[in-house]
Motif scaffolding. Structure first.
Motif, short mmCIF file in Angstrom:
data_model
loop_
_atom_site.label_atom_id
_atom_site.label_comp_id
_atom_site.label_asym_id
_atom_site.label_seq_id
_atom_site.Cartn_x
_atom_site.Cartn_y
_atom_site.Cartn_z
N TYR A 120 -31.37 -21.89 77.15
CA TYR A 120 -31.43 -22.18 75.70
C TYR A 120 -30.99 -23.62 75.44
O TYR A 120 -31.62 -24.34 74.66
N SER A 121 -29.89 -24.02 76.07
CA SER A 121 -29.35 -25.36 75.83
C SER A 121 -30.30 -26.45 76.30
O SER A 121 -30.42 -27.50 75.66
N VAL A 124 -19.25 -20.37 72.59
CA VAL A 124 -20.71 -20.37 72.73
C VAL A 124 -21.43 -19.94 71.45
O VAL A 124 -22.37 -20.62 71.01
N TYR A 166 -27.98 -18.80 78.40
CA TYR A 166 -27.39 -19.87 77.60
C TYR A 166 -27.80 -21.24 78.14
O TYR A 166 -28.10 -22.16 77.36
#
Length: 251
Positions: free
Chosen positions: A113-114, A154, A110
């Motif tokens: 990705y962010s 999320v 995550y």
């Protein structure tokens, strides 16, 4: 439980609530790894952050109601309910070290990705996932991840990014979803037998820290551009995820 451990737990809750107030999300993503490094059971950590997140949502959602994308919110709520039992089963029957490792991998994925999402979506002039049905798997994932890890926000963050929501719609819909899913997840924790006397004691002592975090977070949210600090937050998330993959980072 010693006073020092209790102070560290409250500090972890405070940091998470501060991130949530400043950026609109990130509470569980920051607090859960920190709590996983302390001598506190996974069930207590999950339930404590669930209660803390619900408290923050209840105190911050009112200002964003007019920007909520209501049809999406309704679909999210319905599918979140379906996903919650799956997450509770994961939490109850999966060994703690497996969940902690999964948490670490998820945080790394995550966070990366962010950090990369702006480059990944660069040049995109239209929203993706226009079909209404796309919201259903994201809602299901929100329920499952919410009851297992308190990561109910999320999937919605990723969905909103792909839909190219403007900041007002993004924040308003996200906070409303936090409130609704938070009630559902916390209820699931209570009905699932995760609440204990120690949990309620920790939550009671954490309330002043949560209120202080909301006040400070709102101040910095107005004074400091959140985008400037987002990459730093996501780098920390990746670092915490890596830490959880090592044995010395697990309880």
């Amino acid at each position: 439980m010693s006073i020092n451990i209790m102070i560290l737990i409250i500090a972890a809750v405070f940091i998470g609530a501060l991130m949530r107030t400043m950026f609109g999300f990130g509470e569980a993503i920051v607090s859960m790894p920190l709590l996983a490094l302390l001598p506190i059971s996974l069930n207590t950590s999950v339930s404590l952050i669930g209660l803390a997140g619900l408290t923050v949502a209840a105190l911050t959602v009112a200002s964003g109601w007019r920007h909520i994308e209501r049809p999406v919110l309704i679909r999210l709520a319905i599918t979140t309910v379906i996903g919650i039992p799956i997450g509770l089963l994961m939490l109850r029957f999966t060994p703690a070290n497996v969940i902690t490792t999964g948490l670490g991998v998820f945080l790394i994925a995550y966070g990366c990705y962010s950090i990369l999402k702006k480059k990944l979506l660069k040049g995109l002039d239209r929203p993706l996932l226009n079909a209404g049905g796309w919201v259903l798997p994201f809602g299901f994932a929100s329920g499952a991840l919410g009851s297992a890890y308190n990561f109910n926000g999320v999937p919605v963050v990723i969905y909103g990014t792909l839909r190219r929501w403007n900041p007002e719609r993004f924040r308003g819909t996200l906070q409303a979803h936090f409130l609704i899913s938070g009630v559902l997840v916390v209820s699931g924790h209570a009905l699932g037998g995760l609440w204990t006397k120690d949990l309620l004691t920790l939550y009671a002592f954490s309330i002043p820290a949560i209120l202080l975090a909301i006040i400070i977070g709102k101040y910095f949210n107005k004074k400091i551009p959140a985008a400037k600090f987002e990459n730093s937050l996501f780098i920390i998330i990746v670092a915490l995820g890596i830490l959880l993959l090592f044995p010395h980072g697990r309880y």
